[in-house]
Design a protein around this motif. Structure first.
Motif, PDB file in Angstrom:
ATOM      1  N   PHE A  42       0.962  -1.195   0.020  1.00 33.06           N
ATOM      2  CA  PHE A  42       0.119   0.051   0.146  1.00 33.06           C
ATOM      3  C   PHE A  42       0.890   1.271  -0.010  1.00 33.06           C
ATOM      4  CE2 PHE A  42      -2.624  -3.311   1.787  1.00 33.06           C
ATOM      5  CZ  PHE A  42      -3.852  -3.048   1.246  1.00 33.06           C
ATOM      6  N   ALA A  43       0.597   2.338  -1.051  1.00 29.78           N
ATOM      7  CA  ALA A  43       1.640   3.170  -1.123  1.00 29.78           C
ATOM      8  C   ALA A  43       0.915   4.699  -1.205  1.00 29.78           C
ATOM      9  CB  ALA A  43       2.356   3.214  -2.542  1.00 29.78           C
ATOM     10  N   VAL A  44       1.520   5.719  -0.682  1.00 25.31           N
ATOM     11  CA  VAL A  44       0.935   6.876  -0.887  1.00 25.31           C
ATOM     12  C   VAL A  44       1.119   7.524  -2.218  1.00 25.31           C
ATOM     13  CG1 VAL A  44       1.059   9.338  -0.037  1.00 25.31           C
ATOM     14  CG2 VAL A  44       0.815   7.438   1.407  1.00 25.31           C
ATOM     15  N   GLY A  45       0.145   7.738  -3.049  1.00 23.11           N
ATOM     16  CA  GLY A  45       0.552   8.434  -4.215  1.00 23.11           C
ATOM     17  C   GLY A  45       1.371   7.687  -5.397  1.00 23.11           C
ATOM     18  N   GLU A  46       1.436   8.041  -6.598  1.00 19.13           N
ATOM     19  CA  GLU A  46       2.039   7.340  -7.794  1.00 19.13           C
ATOM     20  C   GLU A  46       3.473   7.327  -7.810  1.00 19.13           C
ATOM     21  OE1 GLU A  46       0.838   5.265 -10.003  1.00 19.13           O
ATOM     22  OE2 GLU A  46      -1.434   5.684  -9.585  1.00 19.13           O
ATOM     23  N   HIS A  47       4.018   8.488  -7.289  1.00 23.98           N
ATOM     24  CA  HIS A  47       5.398   8.320  -7.098  1.00 23.98           C
ATOM     25  C   HIS A  47       5.972   7.344  -6.488  1.00 23.98           C
ATOM     26  CE1 HIS A  47       9.308  10.397  -7.169  1.00 23.98           C
ATOM     27  NE2 HIS A  47       9.438  10.241  -5.940  1.00 23.98           N
ATOM     28  N   THR A  48       5.347   7.141  -5.052  1.00 25.34           N
ATOM     29  CA  THR A  48       5.890   6.295  -4.203  1.00 25.34           C
ATOM     30  C   THR A  48       5.487   4.712  -4.905  1.00 25.34           C
ATOM     31  OG1 THR A  48       5.374   7.517  -2.247  1.00 25.34           O
ATOM     32  CG2 THR A  48       5.738   5.178  -2.178  1.00 25.34           C
ATOM     33  N   ALA A  49       4.403   4.594  -5.492  1.00 19.60           N
ATOM     34  CA  ALA A  49       3.838   3.400  -6.186  1.00 19.60           C
ATOM     35  C   ALA A  49       5.070   3.049  -7.074  1.00 19.60           C
ATOM     36  CB  ALA A  49       2.315   3.635  -6.754  1.00 19.60           C
ATOM     37  N   ALA A  50       5.400   3.927  -8.054  1.00 22.31           N
ATOM     38  CA  ALA A  50       6.310   3.685  -9.052  1.00 22.31           C
ATOM     39  C   ALA A  50       7.658   3.144  -8.680  1.00 22.31           C
ATOM     40  CB  ALA A  50       6.530   5.064  -9.951  1.00 22.31           C
ATOM     41  N   ALA A  51       7.933   3.694  -7.463  1.00 21.16           N
ATOM     42  CA  ALA A  51       9.330   3.119  -6.766  1.00 21.16           C
ATOM     43  C   ALA A  51       9.187   1.931  -6.278  1.00 21.16           C
ATOM     44  CB  ALA A  51       9.751   4.362  -5.637  1.00 21.16           C
ATOM     45  N   ALA A  52       7.868   1.414  -5.746  1.00 15.08           N
ATOM     46  CA  ALA A  52       7.619   0.051  -5.422  1.00 15.08           C
ATOM     47  C   ALA A  52       7.682  -0.849  -6.657  1.00 15.08           C
ATOM     48  CB  ALA A  52       6.089  -0.052  -4.642  1.00 15.08           C
ATOM     49  N   ARG A  53       7.040  -0.581  -7.605  1.00 19.01           N
ATOM     50  CA  ARG A  53       7.026  -1.475  -8.578  1.00 19.01           C
ATOM     51  C   ARG A  53       8.518  -1.555  -9.267  1.00 19.01           C
ATOM     52  NH1 ARG A  53       2.850   2.203 -10.380  1.00 19.01           N
ATOM     53  NH2 ARG A  53       1.099   1.198  -9.529  1.00 19.01           N
ATOM     54  N   GLU A  54       9.229  -0.565  -9.344  1.00 25.16           N
ATOM     55  CA  GLU A  54      10.795  -0.566  -9.743  1.00 25.16           C
ATOM     56  C   GLU A  54      11.457  -1.457  -8.827  1.00 25.16           C
ATOM     57  OE1 GLU A  54      14.352   2.377 -10.274  1.00 25.16           O
ATOM     58  OE2 GLU A  54      12.394   3.343 -10.212  1.00 25.16           O
ATOM     59  N   VAL A  55      11.182  -1.621  -7.674  1.00 27.19           N
ATOM     60  CA  VAL A  55      12.081  -2.359  -6.561  1.00 27.19           C
ATOM     61  C   VAL A  55      11.538  -4.001  -6.861  1.00 27.19           C
ATOM     62  CG1 VAL A  55      11.984  -2.868  -4.182  1.00 27.19           C
ATOM     63  CG2 VAL A  55      12.456  -0.805  -4.913  1.00 27.19           C
ATOM     64  N   GLY A  56      10.386  -3.916  -7.341  1.00 27.04           N
ATOM     65  CA  GLY A  56       9.833  -5.505  -7.737  1.00 27.04           C
ATOM     66  C   GLY A  56       8.678  -5.878  -7.109  1.00 27.04           C
ATOM     67  N   PHE A  57       7.877  -5.047  -6.446  1.00 25.84           N
ATOM     68  CA  PHE A  57       6.433  -5.548  -5.883  1.00 25.84           C
ATOM     69  C   PHE A  57       5.746  -5.350  -7.147  1.00 25.84           C
ATOM     70  CE2 PHE A  57       8.453  -3.946  -2.134  1.00 25.84           C
ATOM     71  CZ  PHE A  57       7.991  -4.517  -0.999  1.00 25.84           C
ATOM     72  N   SER A  58       4.743  -6.416  -7.110  1.00 27.01           N
ATOM     73  CA  SER A  58       3.806  -6.435  -8.287  1.00 27.01           C
ATOM     74  C   SER A  58       2.432  -5.995  -7.772  1.00 27.01           C
ATOM     75  CB  SER A  58       3.997  -7.922  -8.835  1.00 27.01           C
ATOM     76  OG  SER A  58       3.477  -8.931  -7.840  1.00 27.01           O
ATOM     77  N   GLU A  59       2.069  -6.363  -6.754  1.00 26.36           N
ATOM     78  CA  GLU A  59       0.539  -5.824  -6.138  1.00 26.36           C
ATOM     79  C   GLU A  59       0.871  -4.733  -5.464  1.00 26.36           C
ATOM     80  OE1 GLU A  59      -2.989  -7.642  -3.936  1.00 26.36           O
ATOM     81  OE2 GLU A  59      -1.252  -8.821  -4.123  1.00 26.36           O
ATOM     82  N   VAL A  60       0.569  -3.565  -6.175  1.00 28.48           N
ATOM     83  CA  VAL A  60       0.881  -2.205  -5.499  1.00 28.48           C
ATOM     84  C   VAL A  60      -0.553  -1.438  -5.466  1.00 28.48           C
ATOM     85  CG1 VAL A  60       1.805  -0.011  -5.477  1.00 28.48           C
ATOM     86  CG2 VAL A  60       3.140  -2.157  -6.439  1.00 28.48           C
ATOM     87  N   ILE A  61      -1.105  -1.259  -4.366  1.00 29.05           N
ATOM     88  CA  ILE A  61      -2.273  -0.525  -4.086  1.00 29.05           C
ATOM     89  C   ILE A  61      -2.265   1.017  -3.782  1.00 29.05           C
ATOM     90  CG2 ILE A  61      -4.631  -0.597  -2.865  1.00 29.05           C
ATOM     91  CD1 ILE A  61      -2.444  -3.586  -2.767  1.00 29.05           C
ATOM     92  N   VAL A  62      -2.595   1.915  -4.636  1.00 31.68           N
ATOM     93  CA  VAL A  62      -2.258   3.412  -4.560  1.00 31.68           C
ATOM     94  C   VAL A  62      -3.263   4.053  -3.896  1.00 31.68           C
ATOM     95  CG1 VAL A  62      -1.212   5.211  -5.522  1.00 31.68           C
ATOM     96  CG2 VAL A  62      -0.822   2.876  -6.673  1.00 31.68           C
TER      97      VAL A  62
END
Length: 251
Positions: free
Chosen positions: A76-96
């Motif tokens: 669970f991430a705050v905002g698309e900026h943080t979500a993009a960083a999560a996906r870049e690290v390797g998380f596949s299920e990101v809830i924004v």
């Protein structure tokens, strides 16, 4: 005339590029310096999800997340900026969540209520050393268990660069952008130490949230504009509003 960006690196470069694309001259003076803190996953804890309120938390933890079991968990991430960083690290299920940490809290609580998250499984909160709000405590009051792990700290810059001080003296700066309460405080203290506080605070201070704006108002800045929502596009709109008012006042 330039807009001064006080956002920490490396995000200041992205902001500067976006402003230049809009036709602004830009100067950068990062008021906080990023430092990673060693993070180690407790393999004995079966987390139900990860929560993150800053992209910096993920950048700092990235070396330890290479093949981590945590990447298989929902994040669970705050905002698309943080979500993009999560996906870049390797998380596949990101809830924004759209908005701030309060909006993230409501998103997590909603997932627990719908049983997408099990209340019996603790949540892992990857966070900075200095938190603007007690998100873990707020979730705990609702029956969730949150384990907070510090992955980074932001260290205030003690001084403004000489070229920035010279720009204030020469009236080359037309507005200042602020992205957090801590960086706003660091900016005020550095401007005071450099003897340019009066010049700096006489300019439009454009803030990403009301909480950040309160820091500037509390120390006497009178030309404070806050974004309609806590995101950069809204901050840029606040900047344009502030500069339009300044132009009208000078006519």
């Amino acid at each position: 005339m330039a807009v001064l960006v006080t956002r920490p690196s490396p995000d200041d470069a992205k902001t500067a590029g976006a402003l230049r694309a809009r036709g602004f001259e830009v100067l950068c003076a990062p008021m906080l310096r990023f430092e990673a803190v060693a993070f180690q996953d407790d393999a004995e804890t079966n987390y139900g999800a990860v929560i993150v309120t800053s992209a910096n938390a993920l950048r700092a933890a990235a070396p330890q997340l290479g093949n981590s079991r945590l990447l298989k968990l929902p994040l669970f991430a705050v905002g698309e900026h943080t979500a993009a960083a999560a996906r870049e690290v390797g998380f596949s299920e990101v809830i924004v969540s759209t908005g701030d940490a309060g909006a993230l809290r409501e998103l997590v609580l909603g997932a627990a209520k719908s049983k997408r998250l099990k209340k019996t499984s603790p949540l892992l909160y990857l966070a900075g050393a200095d938190l603007a709000r007690d998100l873990a405590g707020e979730l705990g009051e609702k029956g969730l268990t949150v384990v907070t792990r510090t992955t980074y700290r932001m260290v205030p810059a003690p001084n403004l660069p000489r070229e920035i001080c010279d720009a204030f003296v020469a009236d080359r700066i037309e507005a200042v952008l602020h992205y957090s309460r801590r960086s706003a405080r660091a900016f005020v203290e550095a401007a005071r130490a450099a003897g340019v506080e009066i010049s700096a605070l006489a300019l439009p201070q454009c803030c990403i949230s009301g909480a950040v704006a309160a820091v500037l108002r509390d120390i006497g800045a009178s030309r404070v504009t806050e974004a309609a929502s806590p995101d950069e596009n809204a901050l840029f709109e606040a900047l344009e509003r502030a500069l339009q008012r300044r132009i009208r006042n000078n006519l």
